[in-house]
Design a protein around this motif. Sequence first.
Motif, short mmCIF file in Angstrom:
data_model
loop_
_atom_site.label_atom_id
_atom_site.label_comp_id
_atom_site.label_asym_id
_atom_site.label_seq_id
_atom_site.Cartn_x
_atom_site.Cartn_y
_atom_site.Cartn_z
N ARG A 49 -8.71 -8.10 11.69
CA ARG A 49 -7.70 -8.27 12.74
C ARG A 49 -7.27 -6.98 13.42
O ARG A 49 -6.48 -7.01 14.37
N VAL B 186 12.53 0.84 9.17
CA VAL B 186 11.22 1.45 8.87
C VAL B 186 11.42 2.74 8.07
O VAL B 186 10.63 3.06 7.18
N TRP C 248 0.87 4.69 4.86
CA TRP C 248 1.05 3.68 5.91
C TRP C 248 2.48 3.67 6.42
O TRP C 248 3.43 4.02 5.71
N ARG C 249 2.62 3.26 7.66
CA ARG C 249 3.94 3.00 8.26
C ARG C 249 3.69 2.04 9.43
O ARG C 249 2.94 2.37 10.35
N ALA D 288 -0.86 -3.97 6.59
CA ALA D 288 -0.95 -2.66 5.90
C ALA D 288 -2.06 -2.70 4.87
O ALA D 288 -2.90 -1.78 4.79
N THR D 289 -2.12 -3.77 4.09
CA THR D 289 -3.15 -3.89 3.06
C THR D 289 -4.54 -3.97 3.70
O THR D 289 -5.48 -3.32 3.24
N THR E 255 5.29 7.28 -3.47
CA THR E 255 6.46 6.91 -2.66
C THR E 255 7.70 6.98 -3.53
O THR E 255 7.61 7.09 -4.76
N PRO F 274 8.26 -2.35 -1.19
CA PRO F 274 7.20 -2.85 -0.30
C PRO F 274 5.95 -1.96 -0.31
O PRO F 274 4.82 -2.46 -0.30
N SER F 275 6.16 -0.65 -0.34
CA SER F 275 5.02 0.26 -0.33
C SER F 275 4.27 0.18 -1.67
O SER F 275 3.03 0.18 -1.71
N ARG G 296 -1.59 -4.22 -4.49
CA ARG G 296 -2.57 -5.14 -3.88
C ARG G 296 -3.93 -4.47 -3.68
O ARG G 296 -4.96 -5.12 -3.68
C1 LIG Z 1 5.13 -0.40 3.43
C2 LIG Z 1 4.88 -1.42 4.51
C3 LIG Z 1 3.69 -0.99 5.37
C4 LIG Z 1 4.55 -2.76 3.81
O1 LIG Z 1 4.48 -3.79 4.78
P1 LIG Z 1 4.19 -5.29 4.29
O2 LIG Z 1 4.21 -6.14 5.49
O3 LIG Z 1 5.10 -5.62 3.16
O4 LIG Z 1 2.73 -5.21 3.66
P2 LIG Z 1 1.39 -5.88 4.19
O5 LIG Z 1 1.18 -5.52 5.61
O6 LIG Z 1 0.34 -5.56 3.22
O7 LIG Z 1 1.76 -7.43 4.17
C5 LIG Z 1 1.94 -8.13 2.95
C6 LIG Z 1 2.83 -9.32 3.19
O8 LIG Z 1 2.28 -10.12 4.24
C7 LIG Z 1 2.13 -11.49 3.77
N1 LIG Z 1 1.04 -12.09 4.56
C8 LIG Z 1 1.23 -12.97 5.58
N2 LIG Z 1 0.06 -13.30 6.14
C9 LIG Z 1 -0.90 -12.64 5.45
C10 LIG Z 1 -2.32 -12.61 5.56
N3 LIG Z 1 -2.97 -13.30 6.52
N4 LIG Z 1 -3.00 -11.82 4.70
C11 LIG Z 1 -2.36 -11.13 3.75
N5 LIG Z 1 -1.00 -11.14 3.60
C12 LIG Z 1 -0.28 -11.90 4.45
C13 LIG Z 1 1.92 -11.32 2.29
O9 LIG Z 1 2.21 -12.50 1.60
C14 LIG Z 1 2.94 -10.22 1.98
O10 LIG Z 1 4.23 -10.76 2.01
P3 LIG Z 1 5.25 -10.60 0.75
O11 LIG Z 1 5.53 -9.14 0.61
O12 LIG Z 1 6.43 -11.41 1.19
O13 LIG Z 1 4.52 -11.15 -0.41
C15 LIG Z 1 6.12 -1.60 5.41
O14 LIG Z 1 7.18 -2.03 4.61
C16 LIG Z 1 6.51 -0.29 6.11
O15 LIG Z 1 5.92 0.10 7.12
N6 LIG Z 1 7.55 0.38 5.58
C17 LIG Z 1 8.08 1.58 6.18
C18 LIG Z 1 7.20 2.80 5.99
C19 LIG Z 1 7.02 3.15 4.54
O16 LIG Z 1 7.93 3.02 3.73
N7 LIG Z 1 5.82 3.67 4.25
C20 LIG Z 1 5.48 4.12 2.95
C21 LIG Z 1 6.01 5.46 2.71
S1 LIG Z 1 5.33 6.20 1.27
#
Ligand SMILES: CC(C)(COP(=O)(O)OP(=O)(O)OC[C@H]1O[C@@H](n2cnc3c(N)ncnc32)[C@H](O)[C@@H]1OP(=O)(O)O)[C@@H](O)C(=O)NCCC(=O)NCCS
Length: 188
Positions: A11, A34, A99-100, A111-112, A135, A141-142, A148
Amino acid sequence: MADIIEFKTDRLIARQWRDEDAEAFAQMNADPRVMQYFPACLSRDKSDAAFEAMRSIITEQGWGFWAIEEQATQRFIGFVGLNIPSPELPFSPCTEIGWRLAHEFWGKGYATEAAQGALRCGFTQLNLAEIVSFTSIHNQPSQAVMRRLGMLQETENFQHPKVLLGHELREHCLYRLSKARWAVNAKA
Ligand SMILES: CC(C)(COP(=O)(O)OP(=O)(O)OC[C@H]1O[C@@H](n2cnc3c(N)ncnc32)[C@H](O)[C@@H]1OP(=O)(O)O)[C@@H](O)C(=O)NCCC(=O)NCCS
């Protein structure tokens, strides 16, 4: 100057930064949701400096923290990628994954997904033996992204040398992923 590595996932596109990303990048860096686990949000000047630094690193070495674009909309959603962090970290030298994403793109698995592409690049094109991530212990979340990806948490946390003594964000956890472990997971 190096050949620039870019890649696609189902995607997303991971690519070199473009001038037009700077505005959305600054908005993301000014969002307190964020930046919750960073000492402060970024001013426009600081955001622009970070933008230039990340773009220059990719120009020079061919890889780094890539700008991530959503294929369906061609919108900039944030950054994911690989980086050589500060030499004073207790586990340096190393290559980290980080990631951010802008808040509206959380909860979609982006992110994953982008990080899986970055790991593949790190282990197959850059031939790294190990990739780490770290982190604040409060940034769940990170850490969930790290888990994962199949990364394993070290038992000992560390104090981030760039965060002020006594600050609640100073204690960090460290996750590691070896190429061997990644290869087993990637095949499964
Ligand atoms: C860290 C960060 C990137 C995580 O984002 P995130 O959306 O939780 O992670 P992902 O993008 O991997 O998404 C996973 C979530 O999407 C959901 N999801 C929905 N559709 C999905 C799909 N098609 N495929 C996979 N997952 C999906 C998953 O279930 C999961 O949700 P959950 O946490 O409720 O279980 C985000 O919180 C962020 O940018 N934070 C600020 C910056 C930061 O702190 N960076 C790290 C500093 S060290």
